[in-house]
Structures are given as structure tokens and as C-alpha cells.
Design a protein around this motif. Sequence first.
Motif, PDB file in Angstrom:
ATOM      1  N   THR A  56       0.817  -1.210   0.000  1.00  0.00           N
ATOM      2  CA  THR A  56       0.000   0.000   0.000  1.00  0.00           C
ATOM      3  C   THR A  56       0.854   1.266   0.000  1.00  0.00           C
ATOM      4  O   THR A  56       0.312   2.374  -0.092  1.00  0.00           O
ATOM      5  N   GLU A 102      -7.778  -0.895   0.545  1.00  0.00           N
ATOM      6  CA  GLU A 102      -6.478  -0.350   0.150  1.00  0.00           C
ATOM      7  C   GLU A 102      -5.491  -1.471  -0.182  1.00  0.00           C
ATOM      8  O   GLU A 102      -4.765  -1.398  -1.179  1.00  0.00           O
ATOM      9  N   THR A 106      -6.780  -1.410  -4.128  1.00  0.00           N
ATOM     10  CA  THR A 106      -5.996  -0.271  -4.606  1.00  0.00           C
ATOM     11  C   THR A 106      -4.536  -0.648  -4.864  1.00  0.00           C
ATOM     12  O   THR A 106      -3.954  -0.257  -5.884  1.00  0.00           O
TER      13      THR A 106
END
Length: 218
Positions: A56, A102, A106
Amino acid sequence: MTNTAIITGASRGLGLALARSLAGAGWSLVLTARGSGDLERVAAELGATAIPGDVTDPAHVRRLAEAAPELDLLVNNASDLGVTPLPPLSIYPLDAFRALLETNVTAPLALVQATLPALRASRGGIVNITSDAATGAYEGWGGYGASKAALEQLSNVLSAEEPDLRVWWVDPGEMNTRMLADAVGAEEAAAASDPAKVAAALHDLIASRPASGKVSLQ
């Protein structure tokens, strides 16, 4: 010519098993995981490059991409289970849910974006590890399942937008891993598939390069 792969979550479970399988076939590997000690031991065993860190973290993603300027395969295997014991959605902590997205959604997209130039050049492949929780209504699995459903649709659209690449979103089925044990208990997890057997099937998929799409290894 040696093929090169980046594998996230490579210090244990499916990531480790796939790294061993690809290394045995002569692949050059860039491996990452959050725990540096285990990762360094795996890299030493396999003659791979270890870059510990959190997927992340944008700076970490850049380091991974820079370590493989020529790249044939990206394996987004790193994943977070989320809150345990697995809570119902009615009380799922929203901050924890955001953090889960996340890591599981992501971060894979960020790594895809960072490595696309190299993957386009090699007409390479992307493996996004998903789960049957992406489509099944399993009590307690709403947070994790929602994140994997998002990853599946991200993969689906990516396959349409990048027709020269192979994009596979892979449901490996239940495996005897620490993550499964954290979710269902060690005894039930012990009855699940050996990650090495799943990795062998995944390696066959990568070698045969079928059309982009969803793949179940169950």
C-alpha cells in the motif's frame, strides 16, 4: 531468454509455493512481503531479489517496478483478511474496511499501473488472486468478499482495456494457509488443499497462456 516475475505476498502460502515452482523452471523473481526475515530467507533459497515492504506504500510500489524493468508476469497475491474474528457487515469497522480495500484492491491496481509499460513490451501476464468469497454469500466474509469482488471486476475491465496482455483472476480455492487458519481455525484449515498443489496448477496456467478471464483452481 529468462522470464521475470514479480510476486507479492511471497514469504508464505501460495506466493511462496508459486515462487518455488517458477524458480525451479528458471524464472528470475522479484519477491515482496511485509516481513523481511522470512522474505530474505526465501530469496536466498531461490536466488531471487527480495524487496520487503507494504504494497500500500507508493514508494514501495515504485521500487518493485524499478527492480524489474523487463517483466513478463505480475502476480498480485498479497492480501489482507481484515478484522478477525470475521464480523457481520452490520458492525464491520469502517476504518478497517477502508484499509482492507487499500490492500486488496488499490494496491494491486497501483502495481499494475507501475508495471504496465514493461508488461506491454513483453506482452506479458497478470495474475490477480481472488476468492470464492467474491461471489458467495458467506456470513462474516462480507468485507473480504467485497474487496475480492472489486478485484475481479478490476481484472475483468483491465482484460478488455489491455487486449495484448493476459489477465487472469484466479480463485485458488481453500488452502492450508495461515490466513485461512486465522479465519476458520487451524483444524479446519489443515483439511484444505496444499498450497504447493495449487501453485503447480497455477504454474501450468501461466505456462499455457490461455485467454484472459476468470479461472477456478478448485
